[in-house]
Write an enzyme that holds these catalytic residues in place. Structure first.
Site, mmCIF file in Angstrom:
data_model
loop_
_atom_site.group_PDB
_atom_site.id
_atom_site.type_symbol
_atom_site.label_atom_id
_atom_site.label_comp_id
_atom_site.label_asym_id
_atom_site.label_seq_id
_atom_site.Cartn_x
_atom_site.Cartn_y
_atom_site.Cartn_z
ATOM 1 N N LYS A 11 0.817 -1.215 0.000
ATOM 2 C CA LYS A 11 0.000 0.000 0.000
ATOM 3 C C LYS A 11 0.858 1.276 0.000
ATOM 4 O O LYS A 11 2.069 1.209 0.225
ATOM 5 C CB LYS A 11 -0.924 -0.043 1.220
ATOM 6 C CG LYS A 11 -1.932 -1.207 1.192
ATOM 7 C CD LYS A 11 -2.868 -1.141 2.392
ATOM 8 C CE LYS A 11 -3.923 -2.220 2.358
ATOM 9 N NZ LYS A 11 -4.872 -2.087 3.508
ATOM 10 N N TYR A 51 -12.787 -1.683 -3.094
ATOM 11 C CA TYR A 51 -13.224 -1.744 -1.695
ATOM 12 C C TYR A 51 -14.740 -1.590 -1.552
ATOM 13 O O TYR A 51 -15.218 -1.232 -0.482
ATOM 14 C CB TYR A 51 -12.483 -0.690 -0.869
ATOM 15 C CG TYR A 51 -11.058 -1.080 -0.562
ATOM 16 C CD1 TYR A 51 -10.778 -2.124 0.328
ATOM 17 C CD2 TYR A 51 -9.986 -0.429 -1.143
ATOM 18 C CE1 TYR A 51 -9.473 -2.493 0.619
ATOM 19 C CE2 TYR A 51 -8.669 -0.801 -0.856
ATOM 20 C CZ TYR A 51 -8.432 -1.833 0.028
ATOM 21 O OH TYR A 51 -7.143 -2.206 0.321
ATOM 22 N N THR A 93 -5.291 -6.710 11.041
ATOM 23 C CA THR A 93 -5.536 -5.425 10.367
ATOM 24 C C THR A 93 -4.874 -4.270 11.120
ATOM 25 O O THR A 93 -4.250 -3.401 10.511
ATOM 26 C CB THR A 93 -7.059 -5.170 10.281
ATOM 27 O OG1 THR A 93 -7.678 -6.310 9.675
ATOM 28 C CG2 THR A 93 -7.363 -3.933 9.475
ATOM 29 N N ASN A 114 -1.861 0.286 6.795
ATOM 30 C CA ASN A 114 -1.326 -0.965 7.341
ATOM 31 C C ASN A 114 -0.496 -1.768 6.346
ATOM 32 O O ASN A 114 -0.426 -2.988 6.414
ATOM 33 C CB ASN A 114 -2.449 -1.798 7.963
ATOM 34 C CG ASN A 114 -3.527 -2.145 6.955
ATOM 35 O OD1 ASN A 114 -3.426 -1.806 5.793
ATOM 36 N ND2 ASN A 114 -4.550 -2.847 7.408
ATOM 37 N N HIS A 117 -2.175 -5.394 1.649
ATOM 38 C CA HIS A 117 -3.481 -6.042 1.499
ATOM 39 C C HIS A 117 -3.271 -7.530 1.271
ATOM 40 O O HIS A 117 -2.299 -7.930 0.637
ATOM 41 C CB HIS A 117 -4.212 -5.465 0.275
ATOM 42 C CG HIS A 117 -5.424 -6.255 -0.137
ATOM 43 N ND1 HIS A 117 -6.640 -6.107 0.480
ATOM 44 C CD2 HIS A 117 -5.586 -7.235 -1.078
ATOM 45 C CE1 HIS A 117 -7.516 -6.954 -0.072
ATOM 46 N NE2 HIS A 117 -6.903 -7.645 -1.018
ATOM 47 N N GLU A 128 -9.841 -10.248 -7.423
ATOM 48 C CA GLU A 128 -8.896 -9.142 -7.244
ATOM 49 C C GLU A 128 -7.717 -9.256 -8.210
ATOM 50 O O GLU A 128 -7.243 -8.247 -8.747
ATOM 51 C CB GLU A 128 -8.420 -9.112 -5.788
ATOM 52 C CG GLU A 128 -9.554 -8.736 -4.832
ATOM 53 C CD GLU A 128 -9.211 -8.906 -3.358
ATOM 54 O OE1 GLU A 128 -10.087 -8.601 -2.518
ATOM 55 O OE2 GLU A 128 -8.085 -9.340 -3.026
HETATM 56 P P1 IDP Z 1 -7.954 -6.432 6.097
HETATM 57 O O1 IDP Z 1 -7.132 -5.565 5.163
HETATM 58 O O2 IDP Z 1 -7.120 -6.925 7.244
HETATM 59 O O3 IDP Z 1 -8.676 -7.550 5.377
HETATM 60 P P2 IDP Z 1 -10.535 -5.086 6.258
HETATM 61 O O4 IDP Z 1 -11.423 -5.139 7.453
HETATM 62 O O5 IDP Z 1 -10.916 -5.868 5.046
HETATM 63 O O6 IDP Z 1 -9.062 -5.489 6.760
HETATM 64 O O7 IDP Z 1 -10.378 -3.546 5.900
HETATM 65 C C1 IDP Z 1 -9.807 -3.166 4.636
HETATM 66 C C2 IDP Z 1 -8.840 -2.028 4.894
HETATM 67 O O8 IDP Z 1 -9.546 -0.893 5.371
HETATM 68 C C3 IDP Z 1 -7.783 -2.285 5.986
HETATM 69 O O9 IDP Z 1 -6.674 -3.029 5.526
HETATM 70 C C4 IDP Z 1 -7.410 -0.873 6.391
HETATM 71 O O10 IDP Z 1 -6.512 -0.280 5.457
HETATM 72 C C5 IDP Z 1 -8.751 -0.169 6.311
HETATM 73 N N1 IDP Z 1 -9.456 -0.170 7.613
HETATM 74 C C6 IDP Z 1 -10.050 -1.235 8.211
HETATM 75 N N2 IDP Z 1 -10.602 -0.877 9.395
HETATM 76 C C7 IDP Z 1 -10.345 0.449 9.535
HETATM 77 C C8 IDP Z 1 -10.668 1.403 10.542
HETATM 78 O O11 IDP Z 1 -11.300 1.094 11.574
HETATM 79 N N3 IDP Z 1 -10.230 2.684 10.336
HETATM 80 C C9 IDP Z 1 -9.544 3.053 9.211
HETATM 81 N N4 IDP Z 1 -9.224 2.188 8.232
HETATM 82 C C10 IDP Z 1 -9.616 0.894 8.391
HETATM 83 MG MG MG Z 2 -10.198 -7.495 3.985
#
Ligand code: IDP
Ligand code: MG
Length: 139
Positions: A11, A51, A93, A114, A117, A128
């Site tokens: 990312k 997304y 996450t 983070n 992905h 994807e």
């Molecule tokens: P993942 O990437 O671990 O699968 P997901 O819940 O699918 O997590 O969320 C997609 C992306 O959205 C996360 O990787 C992160 O970049 C962002 N994200 C998830 N939860 C939050 C939040 O509570 N605040 C801000 N960004 C978030």
């Molecule tokens: Mg996810």
């Protein structure tokens, strides 16, 4: 049926902070083969579509803005149990919940930024991967 492939994006924060080389090293050290890779930047439309499953979540706008804020590396990876093993390698996450030895523990800035992905199912890995790569770009 398990497909042995997963899809990842390194990312914008990982690129900006200079972690791409180390992250690719961790990925290949863990036994993943790179089947496809490109350096690109998501348009707003692409990020929204990618997304879409999170469209109703409060962080969706922030997520789209962040994912379009700079270039990313997109890749298709291959390994037995690719989806599950890659989710283990990247960690939780939120990096403050991520285990030692995971990519997010080492390189993520925050729950939003983070670093990486990872697809959450074989079905989504396929969708994807096809979203980013044509057949002639996959080896
Ligand atoms: P993942 O990437 O671990 O699968 P997901 O819940 O699918 O997590 O969320 C997609 C992306 O959205 C996360 O990787 C992160 O970049 C962002 N994200 C998830 N939860 C939050 C939040 O509570 N605040 C801000 N960004 C978030
Ligand atoms: Mg996810």
């Amino acid at each position: 049926m398990a497909t042995n492939k997963t899809f990842t994006m390194l990312k914008p924060d990982a690129v900006e902070n200079g972690h791409v080389g180390n992250i690719i090293q961790m990925i290949t050290d863990a036994g993943f083969k790179i089947k496809a890779m490109k350096y690109t930047r998501l348009s707003e439309d692409q990020a929204k579509k990618f997304y879409d499953v999170h469209a109703e979540r409060p962080f969706y706008g922030e997520l789209v803005e962040y994912m379009t804020s700079g270039p990313i590396f997109a890749a298709i990876l291959e390994k037995e149990n690719a989806v599950t093993d890659f989710r283990t390698l990247i960690g939780a996450t939120d990096p403050s919940d991520a285990e030692e030895g995971t990519i997010r523990k080492a390189y993520a800035e925050s729950k939003a930024k983070n670093a990486v992905h990872g697809s959450d199912s074989d079905e989504n890995a396929q969708i994807e991967g096809e979203f980013h790569f044509s057949a002639s770009e996959i080896f």
